[in-house]
Design a protein around this motif. Structure first.
Motif: not given
Length: 80
Positions: A5-23
């Motif tokens: 089992q292997s995994s990867l967690r990514l995120q993208r946060i941009d406060v100016t765009k109210n963006m807080a995403r994960y993948y």
């Protein structure tokens, strides 16, 4: 076939765009000897969406994981 089992967690946060995403990407063995790549994404703090890809060979799942990760990193995601 190692089928570890292997995994990867990514995120993208941009406060100016109210963006807080994960993948999240995870390679997991199935009950029937195949390999699956589980992809989950959405806004941080939510359940989001999920899709599962099935593969006969673990190498194919790893190749897709790398391809998706490279694409997301180019879009501004970072490894968490």
């Amino acid at each position: 076939m190692s089928q570890q089992q292997s995994s990867l967690r990514l995120q993208r946060i941009d406060v100016t765009k109210n963006m807080a995403r994960y993948y999240a990407l995870s390679i997991q063995p199935t009950l029937f000897g195949q390999t699956s790549l589980v992809r989950a994404w959405g806004r941080i703090g939510t359940r989001g969406k999920e899709i599962v890809h099935m593969f006969e060979r673990e190498q194919d799942a790893i190749a897709l994981l790398r391809k998706i990760a490279e694409r997301k990193l180019k879009k501004g995601y970072s490894v968490k």
